[in-house]
Design a protein around this motif. Structure first.
Motif, mmCIF file in Angstrom:
data_model
loop_
_atom_site.group_PDB
_atom_site.id
_atom_site.type_symbol
_atom_site.label_atom_id
_atom_site.label_comp_id
_atom_site.label_asym_id
_atom_site.label_seq_id
_atom_site.Cartn_x
_atom_site.Cartn_y
_atom_site.Cartn_z
ATOM 1 N N SER A 1 -7.896 3.329 7.535
ATOM 2 C CA SER A 1 -8.771 2.309 8.197
ATOM 3 C C SER A 1 -8.024 1.183 8.094
ATOM 4 C CB SER A 1 -9.881 2.657 8.126
ATOM 5 O OG SER A 1 -10.928 1.425 9.235
ATOM 6 N N VAL A 2 -8.127 -0.281 9.231
ATOM 7 C CA VAL A 2 -7.449 -1.492 7.870
ATOM 8 C C VAL A 2 -8.505 -1.979 7.918
ATOM 9 C CG1 VAL A 2 -5.506 -1.010 8.924
ATOM 10 C CG2 VAL A 2 -6.971 -2.310 10.362
ATOM 11 N N ASN A 3 -9.553 -1.434 8.528
ATOM 12 C CA ASN A 3 -11.324 -2.516 8.140
ATOM 13 C C ASN A 3 -11.402 -2.767 6.507
ATOM 14 O OD1 ASN A 3 -11.907 -2.171 10.633
ATOM 15 N ND2 ASN A 3 -12.608 0.382 10.434
ATOM 16 N N GLU A 4 -12.229 -3.975 6.790
ATOM 17 C CA GLU A 4 -11.918 -4.409 5.246
ATOM 18 C C GLU A 4 -11.169 -4.846 4.574
ATOM 19 O OE1 GLU A 4 -14.391 -6.545 5.518
ATOM 20 O OE2 GLU A 4 -15.578 -5.223 7.612
ATOM 21 N N LYS A 5 -9.648 -4.028 4.779
ATOM 22 C CA LYS A 5 -8.841 -4.176 3.856
ATOM 23 C C LYS A 5 -7.880 -5.931 3.679
ATOM 24 C CE LYS A 5 -8.437 0.024 2.855
ATOM 25 N NZ LYS A 5 -9.461 1.115 4.083
ATOM 26 N N ASN A 6 -7.251 -5.860 2.474
ATOM 27 C CA ASN A 6 -6.602 -6.678 2.699
ATOM 28 C C ASN A 6 -5.103 -6.630 2.829
ATOM 29 O OD1 ASN A 6 -8.665 -8.616 1.423
ATOM 30 N ND2 ASN A 6 -8.191 -8.101 -0.767
ATOM 31 N N ILE A 7 -4.509 -6.997 4.201
ATOM 32 C CA ILE A 7 -3.412 -6.689 4.710
ATOM 33 C C ILE A 7 -2.346 -6.707 4.280
ATOM 34 C CG2 ILE A 7 -2.092 -5.632 6.388
ATOM 35 C CD1 ILE A 7 -4.287 -3.543 6.450
ATOM 36 N N ILE A 8 -0.621 -6.970 3.749
ATOM 37 C CA ILE A 8 0.365 -8.175 3.084
ATOM 38 C C ILE A 8 1.058 -7.299 4.110
ATOM 39 C CG2 ILE A 8 1.596 -8.271 1.506
ATOM 40 C CD1 ILE A 8 -1.010 -8.842 0.176
ATOM 41 N N LEU A 9 1.645 -8.311 4.761
ATOM 42 C CA LEU A 9 2.759 -7.796 5.854
ATOM 43 C C LEU A 9 3.688 -8.226 5.265
ATOM 44 C CD1 LEU A 9 1.126 -9.494 8.948
ATOM 45 C CD2 LEU A 9 1.425 -6.793 8.736
ATOM 46 N N VAL A 10 4.485 -6.971 5.339
ATOM 47 C CA VAL A 10 6.326 -7.500 4.403
ATOM 48 C C VAL A 10 7.064 -7.415 4.769
ATOM 49 C CG1 VAL A 10 7.826 -6.711 2.104
ATOM 50 C CG2 VAL A 10 5.262 -6.703 1.997
ATOM 51 N N ASP A 11 8.094 -8.549 5.224
ATOM 52 C CA ASP A 11 9.452 -8.417 5.752
ATOM 53 C C ASP A 11 10.460 -8.939 5.145
ATOM 54 O OD1 ASP A 11 10.937 -7.716 7.886
ATOM 55 O OD2 ASP A 11 10.308 -8.925 10.205
ATOM 56 N N ASP A 12 11.734 -8.312 5.297
ATOM 57 C CA ASP A 12 13.059 -9.214 4.324
ATOM 58 C C ASP A 12 12.979 -10.359 4.588
ATOM 59 O OD1 ASP A 12 13.606 -8.490 7.636
ATOM 60 O OD2 ASP A 12 15.580 -7.694 6.941
ATOM 61 N N VAL A 13 13.068 -10.875 6.011
ATOM 62 C CA VAL A 13 13.436 -12.275 6.703
ATOM 63 C C VAL A 13 12.154 -13.392 7.424
ATOM 64 C CG1 VAL A 13 14.974 -13.728 7.645
ATOM 65 C CG2 VAL A 13 15.721 -11.565 6.205
ATOM 66 N N ILE A 14 11.862 -13.492 7.230
ATOM 67 C CA ILE A 14 10.578 -13.971 8.398
ATOM 68 C C ILE A 14 11.766 -15.589 8.927
ATOM 69 C CG2 ILE A 14 9.793 -16.276 6.809
ATOM 70 C CD1 ILE A 14 7.456 -15.523 8.915
ATOM 71 N N ASN B 1 -8.878 -2.277 -2.148
ATOM 72 C CA ASN B 1 -8.921 -2.790 -0.516
ATOM 73 C C ASN B 1 -7.489 -2.911 -0.211
ATOM 74 O OD1 ASN B 1 -11.249 -2.104 -0.031
ATOM 75 N ND2 ASN B 1 -12.082 -4.190 -0.152
ATOM 76 N N LEU B 2 -5.930 -2.858 -1.260
ATOM 77 C CA LEU B 2 -4.986 -3.618 -0.587
ATOM 78 C C LEU B 2 -3.949 -2.750 0.072
ATOM 79 C CD1 LEU B 2 -2.974 -5.968 -1.785
ATOM 80 C CD2 LEU B 2 -2.322 -4.566 -3.525
ATOM 81 N N VAL B 3 -3.639 -3.403 0.863
ATOM 82 C CA VAL B 3 -2.469 -2.103 2.423
ATOM 83 C C VAL B 3 -1.340 -3.440 2.320
ATOM 84 C CG1 VAL B 3 -2.425 -1.484 4.828
ATOM 85 C CG2 VAL B 3 -4.315 -1.214 3.296
ATOM 86 N N LEU B 4 -0.047 -2.309 1.812
ATOM 87 C CA LEU B 4 1.157 -3.421 1.714
ATOM 88 C C LEU B 4 1.908 -2.175 3.285
ATOM 89 C CD1 LEU B 4 2.917 -2.826 -1.246
ATOM 90 C CD2 LEU B 4 1.857 -4.204 -0.200
#
Ligand code: 5GP
Ligand code: MG
Length: 176
Positions: free
Chosen positions: A91-104, A31-34
């Motif tokens: 599909s992003v349904n039921e996924k664990n999404i990791i948003l990845v960025d260089d700087v926040i 279920n992991l999505v990057l």
């Protein structure tokens, strides 16, 4: 004033740590999505994917979001992030999404990314992984995985060099 705050070796170790933290916290790849935020975040998401797929039997899904700042200079305080392009061919349904960025920084880009993801479906959860957290949030947005926390002054800037686009891996803190 210019100072190197992360060199090539350090970046490698930081990304390995974040990859392992993501795996530990999400109990593996299922279920992991990057989702990398264009452009720096997209390269970093790809690197995390590669580290993860070397240690796990499965490879996480990888997508990208292109979110541009409405003002061309992100050091201005009043910019608006605008979604330009998405590449999330699953599909992003039921996924664990990791948003990845260089700087926040203010958190506005992550907020725009979350809005975009929510338009796609109903994820199980959304987390945030960044190489550098430079503080100065203007929204209640947290980070779950941080390479280096650098509480910058507003007039300081972080330059993230990545080998994919700059031919070297280095993070520099600079002040005019
Ligand atoms: P935020 O929306 O959180 O204010 O800013 C995050 C976005 O702007 C990220 O996509 C990031 O790439 C860019 N950004 C903000 N501050 C900096 C900075 O000091 N250096 C770099 N390289 N990018 C920044
Ligand atoms: Mg960016």
């Amino acid at each position: 004033m210019i100072k190197t705050i992360m060199n090539e070796e350090e970046m490698k170790r930081v990304l390995m740590r974040i990859a392992y933290e993501i795996l530990e916290h999400n109990k593996g790849v299922k279920n992991l999505v990057l989702i990398g935020i264009h452009t720096g975040g997209a390269y970093l998401a790809e690197r995390l994917k590669n580290i993860i797929s070397h240690t796990e039997a499965q490879t996480p899904l990888l997508g990208t979001l292109d979110i541009n700042l409405y003002r061309d200079d992100w050091t201005r305080l009043t910019y608006q992030p605008v979604l330009k392009k998405t590449n999330i061919p699953f599909s992003v349904n039921e996924k664990n999404i990791i948003l990845v960025d260089d700087v926040i920084f203010t958190g506005r880009t992550i907020r725009a990314a979350m809005d975009a993801i929510m338009d796609f479906g109903r994820p199980q959860k959304i987390e945030v992984a960044v190489l550098i957290d430079r503080n100065h949030r203007e929204l209640p947005i947290m980070t779950n995985y941080v390479g280096l926390y650098v509480p910058t002054a507003k007039e300081e800037r972080i330059d993230v060099f990545l080998s994919e686009k700059d031919g070297k891996d280095e993070v520099i803190l600079s002040r005019e």
